[in-house]
Design a protein around this motif. Structure first.
Motif, short mmCIF file in Angstrom:
data_model
loop_
_atom_site.label_atom_id
_atom_site.label_comp_id
_atom_site.label_asym_id
_atom_site.label_seq_id
_atom_site.Cartn_x
_atom_site.Cartn_y
_atom_site.Cartn_z
N ILE A 151 0.84 -1.20 0.00
CA ILE A 151 0.00 0.00 0.00
C ILE A 151 0.88 1.25 0.00
O ILE A 151 0.57 2.23 -0.70
CB ILE A 151 -0.98 -0.02 1.19
CG1 ILE A 151 -2.04 -1.10 0.96
CG2 ILE A 151 -1.62 1.34 1.40
CD1 ILE A 151 -2.91 -1.38 2.17
N CYS A 152 1.98 1.23 0.74
CA CYS A 152 2.90 2.37 0.74
C CYS A 152 3.53 2.57 -0.63
O CYS A 152 3.77 3.71 -1.05
CB CYS A 152 3.97 2.20 1.81
SG CYS A 152 3.32 2.38 3.48
N ILE A 153 3.80 1.49 -1.35
CA ILE A 153 4.32 1.59 -2.72
C ILE A 153 3.29 2.29 -3.60
O ILE A 153 3.62 3.18 -4.38
CB ILE A 153 4.70 0.21 -3.27
CG1 ILE A 153 5.93 -0.34 -2.53
CG2 ILE A 153 4.96 0.26 -4.77
CD1 ILE A 153 6.26 -1.78 -2.84
N PHE A 154 2.03 1.90 -3.46
CA PHE A 154 0.96 2.53 -4.25
C PHE A 154 0.81 4.01 -3.89
O PHE A 154 0.64 4.86 -4.77
CB PHE A 154 -0.37 1.82 -4.05
CG PHE A 154 -0.39 0.40 -4.57
CD1 PHE A 154 0.45 -0.01 -5.59
CD2 PHE A 154 -1.25 -0.53 -4.03
CE1 PHE A 154 0.42 -1.32 -6.07
CE2 PHE A 154 -1.30 -1.82 -4.50
CZ PHE A 154 -0.45 -2.22 -5.52
N ILE A 155 0.88 4.31 -2.61
CA ILE A 155 0.77 5.72 -2.18
C ILE A 155 1.94 6.52 -2.75
O ILE A 155 1.77 7.64 -3.25
CB ILE A 155 0.72 5.81 -0.64
CG1 ILE A 155 -0.60 5.24 -0.11
CG2 ILE A 155 0.92 7.25 -0.16
CD1 ILE A 155 -0.64 5.06 1.40
N GLY A 156 3.14 5.96 -2.69
CA GLY A 156 4.31 6.64 -3.24
C GLY A 156 4.19 6.84 -4.74
O GLY A 156 4.59 7.89 -5.28
N ALA A 157 3.63 5.84 -5.45
CA ALA A 157 3.44 5.98 -6.89
C ALA A 157 2.44 7.08 -7.21
O ALA A 157 2.65 7.88 -8.13
CB ALA A 157 2.98 4.65 -7.50
N PHE A 158 1.37 7.15 -6.43
CA PHE A 158 0.38 8.22 -6.64
C PHE A 158 1.00 9.59 -6.38
O PHE A 158 0.89 10.50 -7.20
CB PHE A 158 -0.83 8.01 -5.74
CG PHE A 158 -1.76 9.19 -5.74
CD1 PHE A 158 -2.64 9.40 -6.79
CD2 PHE A 158 -1.74 10.11 -4.69
CE1 PHE A 158 -3.48 10.49 -6.80
CE2 PHE A 158 -2.58 11.20 -4.70
CZ PHE A 158 -3.45 11.39 -5.75
N LEU A 159 1.65 9.73 -5.23
CA LEU A 159 2.24 11.03 -4.88
C LEU A 159 3.34 11.41 -5.87
O LEU A 159 3.46 12.58 -6.26
CB LEU A 159 2.80 11.00 -3.46
CG LEU A 159 1.76 10.90 -2.34
CD1 LEU A 159 2.46 10.74 -0.99
CD2 LEU A 159 0.86 12.12 -2.34
N GLY A 160 4.14 10.44 -6.28
CA GLY A 160 5.21 10.71 -7.24
C GLY A 160 4.67 11.16 -8.59
O GLY A 160 5.18 12.10 -9.19
N ALA A 161 3.62 10.49 -9.06
CA ALA A 161 3.02 10.90 -10.33
C ALA A 161 2.36 12.26 -10.18
O ALA A 161 2.42 13.10 -11.09
CB ALA A 161 2.00 9.86 -10.79
N PHE A 162 1.74 12.50 -9.05
CA PHE A 162 1.08 13.78 -8.82
C PHE A 162 2.08 14.92 -8.81
O PHE A 162 1.83 15.98 -9.38
CB PHE A 162 0.31 13.73 -7.49
CG PHE A 162 -0.53 14.96 -7.25
CD1 PHE A 162 -1.75 15.11 -7.86
CD2 PHE A 162 -0.07 15.95 -6.42
CE1 PHE A 162 -2.52 16.23 -7.64
CE2 PHE A 162 -0.83 17.09 -6.19
CZ PHE A 162 -2.05 17.24 -6.80
N ILE A 163 3.23 14.69 -8.20
CA ILE A 163 4.24 15.75 -8.08
C ILE A 163 5.08 15.88 -9.35
O ILE A 163 5.29 16.97 -9.86
CB ILE A 163 5.15 15.49 -6.86
CG1 ILE A 163 4.34 15.58 -5.56
CG2 ILE A 163 6.32 16.46 -6.84
CD1 ILE A 163 5.07 15.07 -4.34
N PHE A 164 5.58 14.75 -9.87
CA PHE A 164 6.59 14.80 -10.92
C PHE A 164 6.06 14.56 -12.33
O PHE A 164 6.81 14.73 -13.29
CB PHE A 164 7.71 13.80 -10.62
CG PHE A 164 8.41 14.08 -9.34
CD1 PHE A 164 9.16 15.23 -9.18
CD2 PHE A 164 8.32 13.20 -8.28
CE1 PHE A 164 9.81 15.50 -8.00
CE2 PHE A 164 8.97 13.46 -7.08
CZ PHE A 164 9.71 14.61 -6.94
N ALA A 165 4.83 14.14 -12.50
CA ALA A 165 4.31 13.88 -13.85
C ALA A 165 3.31 14.94 -14.28
O ALA A 165 2.59 14.74 -15.26
CB ALA A 165 3.68 12.49 -13.91
#
Length: 174
Positions: A151-165
């Motif tokens: 779940i933390c991997i998914f949260i990190g993927a969401f936040l990373g895409a939100f910030i950097f994509a």
């Protein structure tokens, strides 16, 4: 692997060692720190992906500037082989452009293919290697089948895409 109650420090069999023998979670605080660390690791992966795209676009901008500055020198030479747009040659794979393409403007700049320099390619390769290594560590973390870590991997993927994509979308493509 990690229940809601942390294992007893005396019971070594129930300790979780992520990626290293020394990484043992023995308290809720250590588990929370591990979860935050996993989120940050996935954020780093998304940052590296963005950095790779930005570096590639920097290389393209620099190459276009170099070609534009040398354009007066190329005006005397022909660009028949280097510039298919001037010959009205269209890529046969991209059939969507065939119906909408107009004859090329004779004053359009002739952009020849550009191969990055050794230093530019080395930097691109290093970015790819670090990105690959971080992604591999994230995959190893997911292979522990710990639901909280996944779940933390998914949260990190969401936040990373939100910030950097968050990039402009080209409306001419698609």
């Amino acid at each position: 692997m990690y229940a809601l109650n942390p294992p007893s420090p005396r019971c070594k069999a129930n300790r979780t060692g992520f990626l290293a023998k020394s990484w043992h979670i023995t308290s809720r605080g250590m588990f929370a720190g591990s979860c935050i660390g996993v989120i940050c690791l996935v954020l780093c992966l998304e940052f590296l992906r963005r950095a790779g795209r930005e570096y590639d676009s920097l290389i393209v901008r620099k190459a276009r500037l170099r070609q534009a500055s040398s354009e007066p020198l190329l005006a005397d030479s022909t660009c028949d082989n280097a510039c298919p747009a001037e010959n009205n040659i269209i890529n046969p794979i991209d059939t969507r452009k065939q119906a909408t393409s107009a004859p090329a403007n004779a004053s359009a700049p002739c952009l020849t293919p550009y191969r990055p320099s050794l230093i530019e390619h080395t930097i691109r390769s290093l970015l790819h290697m670090v990105q690959f290594a971080v992604a591999y560590f994230i995959m190893l973390l997911a292979m522990y089948y710990n639901g909280y870590i996944i779940i933390c991997i998914f949260i990190g993927a969401f936040l990373g895409a939100f910030i950097f994509a968050w990039e402009p979308i080209d409306l001419t493509k698609g």
